[in-house]
Design a protein around this motif. Structure first.
Motif, PDB file in Angstrom:
ATOM      1  N   TYR A  90      29.381 -23.257  -5.616  1.00  0.00           N
ATOM      2  CA  TYR A  90      30.585 -24.005  -5.218  1.00  0.00           C
ATOM      3  C   TYR A  90      31.843 -23.147  -5.323  1.00  0.00           C
ATOM      4  O   TYR A  90      32.604 -23.021  -4.352  1.00  0.00           O
ATOM      5  N   ARG A  94      34.109 -21.526  -2.279  1.00  0.00           N
ATOM      6  CA  ARG A  94      35.532 -21.883  -2.169  1.00  0.00           C
ATOM      7  C   ARG A  94      36.406 -20.635  -2.175  1.00  0.00           C
ATOM      8  O   ARG A  94      37.373 -20.527  -1.400  1.00  0.00           O
ATOM      9  N   ARG A  97      36.163 -18.891   1.219  1.00  0.00           N
ATOM     10  CA  ARG A  97      36.956 -19.562   2.260  1.00  0.00           C
ATOM     11  C   ARG A  97      38.440 -19.250   2.097  1.00  0.00           C
ATOM     12  O   ARG A  97      39.151 -19.035   3.089  1.00  0.00           O
ATOM     13  N   LYS A  98      38.930 -19.216   0.872  1.00  0.00           N
ATOM     14  CA  LYS A  98      40.345 -18.911   0.635  1.00  0.00           C
ATOM     15  C   LYS A  98      40.681 -17.495   1.072  1.00  0.00           C
ATOM     16  O   LYS A  98      41.790 -17.219   1.533  1.00  0.00           O
TER      17      LYS A  98
END
Length: 207
Positions: A90, A94, A97-98
């Motif tokens: 997870y 994340r 993606r950032k």
């Protein structure tokens, strides 16, 4: 002088680009923190179980532990591994993606292959130790093989993970001499060291 400085900066930037292209750099420090917290909770549950059943974690634990106790401890360890894996997935996704990076590519595959080969070997060896009722060596062996896995995977991800691997191996070797402190060593290795490592990585790369 300025021209030479510009050349050095250009070379440094090229090196950084090449390093990013060959390493999986989206690994999140928060995943290390989450894994460490999961390990601490798991260790607390195991400690509570042992105390509740009047079982002392020593070199004679193989005699004291029942089949039910072994299954309980393995179930807790498995649950901790699943929670750590889910949190790593997870937070790393994340973070990727950032940073506009791909979560899965050839770099991710190389890192995971080099990570899981020593982990798989260590898991099988721990099974052999349990089969021969050498339970007091399971915690040190887990730490040693996990450290080897991190060291092996460090070539394909953040170099900081190399130092975590070395510490895990060292802790496992020490714990193999002081087998009565295996649960404490497991707690320090998978709990405290993960939290410290994750915090350092988070503030170094993600803040």
């Amino acid at each position: 002088m300025n021209h030479q400085q510009d050349q050095l900066e250009t070379l440094h930037e090229i090196r950084n680009i090449m390093d990013r292209s060959s390493r999986f750099i989206s690994l999140s420090g928060l995943s290390g923190i989450a894994a460490g917290v999961s390990a601490l909770i798991g260790a607390a549950v195991v400690k509570w179980y042992l105390v509740s059943n009047n079982i002392a974690y020593t070199e004679n634990a193989a005699i004291a532990l029942t089949r039910e106790a072994v299954m309980f401890i393995l179930a807790v360890a498995g649950l901790v591994f699943i929670l750590a894996l889910c949190s790593a997935t997870y937070f790393t996704a994340r973070n990727a993606r950032k940073s506009n990076h791909r979560v899965w590519d050839s770099k991710t595959e190389r890192m995971l292959v080099n990570l899981f080969i020593p982990l798989a070997a260590g898991g099988i060896f721990c099974g052999v130790l349990i089969y021969h009722e050498l339970l007091y060596l399971v915690a040190p062996v887990m730490l040693i093989f996990y450290g080897c896995a991190l060291l092996n995977a460090s070539k394909y991800t953040l170099s900081d993970i190399r130092y975590l691997g070395i510490l895990e191996i060292a802790l496992g070797l020490v714990a193999s001499f002081f087998v009565g402190y295996g649960l404490l060593a497991w707690t320090l290795g998978f709990g405290v060291l993960h939290i410290v490592y994750g915090t350092l990585v988070y503030f170094k790369y993600e803040r």
